[in-house]
Design an enzyme around this catalytic site. Structure first.
Site, mmCIF file in Angstrom:
data_model
loop_
_atom_site.group_PDB
_atom_site.id
_atom_site.type_symbol
_atom_site.label_atom_id
_atom_site.label_comp_id
_atom_site.label_asym_id
_atom_site.label_seq_id
_atom_site.Cartn_x
_atom_site.Cartn_y
_atom_site.Cartn_z
ATOM 1 N N THR A 231 -17.435 -77.924 1.358
ATOM 2 C CA THR A 231 -17.272 -79.211 2.045
ATOM 3 C C THR A 231 -17.569 -79.110 3.531
ATOM 4 O O THR A 231 -18.174 -80.007 4.120
ATOM 5 C CB THR A 231 -15.811 -79.696 1.844
ATOM 6 O OG1 THR A 231 -15.657 -80.058 0.473
ATOM 7 C CG2 THR A 231 -15.482 -80.884 2.722
ATOM 8 N N SER B 162 -18.399 -75.337 -4.024
ATOM 9 C CA SER B 162 -17.793 -74.165 -4.661
ATOM 10 C C SER B 162 -17.475 -74.403 -6.137
ATOM 11 O O SER B 162 -17.272 -73.455 -6.887
ATOM 12 C CB SER B 162 -16.562 -73.684 -3.890
ATOM 13 O OG SER B 162 -15.445 -74.492 -4.122
ATOM 14 N N THR C 169 -13.401 -75.261 -0.820
ATOM 15 C CA THR C 169 -11.977 -75.018 -1.048
ATOM 16 C C THR C 169 -11.620 -74.945 -2.541
ATOM 17 O O THR C 169 -10.630 -74.304 -2.899
ATOM 18 C CB THR C 169 -11.120 -76.126 -0.398
ATOM 19 O OG1 THR C 169 -11.473 -77.389 -0.972
ATOM 20 C CG2 THR C 169 -11.343 -76.166 1.097
ATOM 21 N N ASP C 170 -12.422 -75.573 -3.391
ATOM 22 C CA ASP C 170 -11.997 -75.697 -4.796
ATOM 23 C C ASP C 170 -11.894 -74.359 -5.519
ATOM 24 O O ASP C 170 -11.041 -74.190 -6.388
ATOM 25 C CB ASP C 170 -12.934 -76.650 -5.548
ATOM 26 C CG ASP C 170 -12.593 -78.109 -5.265
ATOM 27 O OD1 ASP C 170 -11.389 -78.438 -5.243
ATOM 28 O OD2 ASP C 170 -13.515 -78.904 -5.045
#
Lengths: 163, 163, 163, 163
Positions: C11, C53, C82-83
């Site tokens: 992101t 990700s 972040t995922d």
């Protein structure tokens, strides 16, 4: 001279949702943008809907038309998504007389860096004051009549209809 | 319709110098602001000077007037500091005929958050296209003739001369 | 002390495409963010991939691991979506010794207003200098070991694994 | 681990006053910056003063020292102007034991584009958690002990004292 802003959504008002990762609508940015522009004109804002213009229905356009007809102001600015701005302009242009209506929006949401949103707002606020009766699309410094404008989607620009 | 931008400085183009801690001039922001506005009109920009308008001399105003007279375009936009914008407008208004000249600026530099700079640029670009011959001050959504405008310094707004 | 930045996407590096209306990758923002932070540390940046990700494969994680093993620096910062940041941290944590690796990212793209991206970069740059050998996730001011961190997707925050 | 922020002013918190054209203090940006960083650590903020650090007196530094001594937290972050940050660090460094104190600021105000403010805040928040007792200056990714730091005013950077 009193101005009326009708807010309908569009790219200009999209925000990033950090949970979903999507661009979506919450509150409109238009009132805050007018404050940032330090605009002391006599105006009021009214939110009719917050929609991506690809999802606008014929009924939505009738709502916009009815709002333009019903309001007491003769100078009207409509924030709108770019994808069907020309379609809404046509509906209004064919049925409105004696009012000046300016539709505008942005190619990049106000919340994203390098956005054209507030530039376009300045253009719209100025155009509505100086233009006579009629329905117009005002984008990126250009002023188009409703019956002589098209969106070039490949380049992301508005142009004369016959280009 | 070709537009001419004359850049003269003013708050709109000030930048922060992190060594001195002062706001100062380096390059003008105007060309980048026009790109950000995605403005595809036929225009050219020319930097006449980069000055705080409190430091503008009569000679500077003569340079601006001479540039307006000499250029081939009849639609001219001048970026200018707000403190003496009205004075420059008067010099131009008394001596220019047959051209449309719009002066604009900003209360907050383009480089500072919440600036009105790009809103005002949108207003100026639109006004110059729609107004007839004459010299005008266009600030924060308002359009003033050169002989009917004053700056209210206490409130930081432009208003009709007789208010 | 020399630092190595591996850029993998996420992101933090997404940009708005005004033609498609989607968030996508072009160039990474990380080098520009380090300049904005006026960071004069001795570092180099290397882009391994630019991926959301959620689309990272096991092979991608092996590429990241191999790059960490192969580089001469012992202080490594990885920008990452972040995922699956926690998943990549686990792969690295189980196989890396004697190097300090910090993974970071952002909940909001750097190009969108109110982004946490550059705050998180400051956290990561500082953490990698002060932490000993090990693999860490550093997000929003919190410092987590790779084997004691999870992402709470409902709230969009990282927390201890056992919460 | 609870963190205490003492706000003292400095470039980081300056805002543009559109009436006077000067950079000045109103509210501090620090609480809003922490929210933007989505920092969920347990912290509180307290504003001791809002001063350009060139105008800080010995008495002001005594106030800062007394606040550090009196607060119950052992992890303290102080936002401070850069010009005399080293001086305040020395006063604190000579008299504080058993607490970790990090001073930070910015070369460019948070309200101005391309500011290093929030990067530096991320650095400070991270450093205070990882460093042991002592007084430190944390700027632009660098971590300095109070007795080994100087500001190079010509270049606008902090460096080791003996450089």
């Amino acid at each position: 001279m009193k101005l009326k802003f009708f807010i309908t959504g569009g790219t200009i008002c999209k925000r990033y949702n950090e949970i979903s990762g999507a661009l979506e609508f919450r509150d409109s940015f238009i009132p805050g943008m007018l404050e940032r522009g330090r605009c002391k004109l006599d105006y009021s804002t009214e939110q009719l809907m917050l929609k991506d213009s690809l999802e606008m229905s014929d009924e939505d356009r009738e709502t916009i038309l009815a709002s333009c007809l019903a309001c007491k102001e003769s100078k009207i600015i409509i924030s709108h998504g770019t994808d069907t701005m020309v379609d809404t302009a046509r509906v209004l242009g064919q049925q409105l007389e004696n009012k000046t209506v300016v539709l505008f929006g942005a190619m990049i949401p106000y919340s994203i860096s390098n956005s054209d949103a507030i530039f376009n707002l300045g253009c719209a606020v100025t155009a509505v004051q100086l233009l006579g009766a009629g329905v117009f699309v005002v984008m990126n410094g250009h002023i188009f009549r409703w019956d002589d404008v098209s969106k070039n989607r490949g380049e992301g620009v508005f142009q004369r209809a016959d280009l």
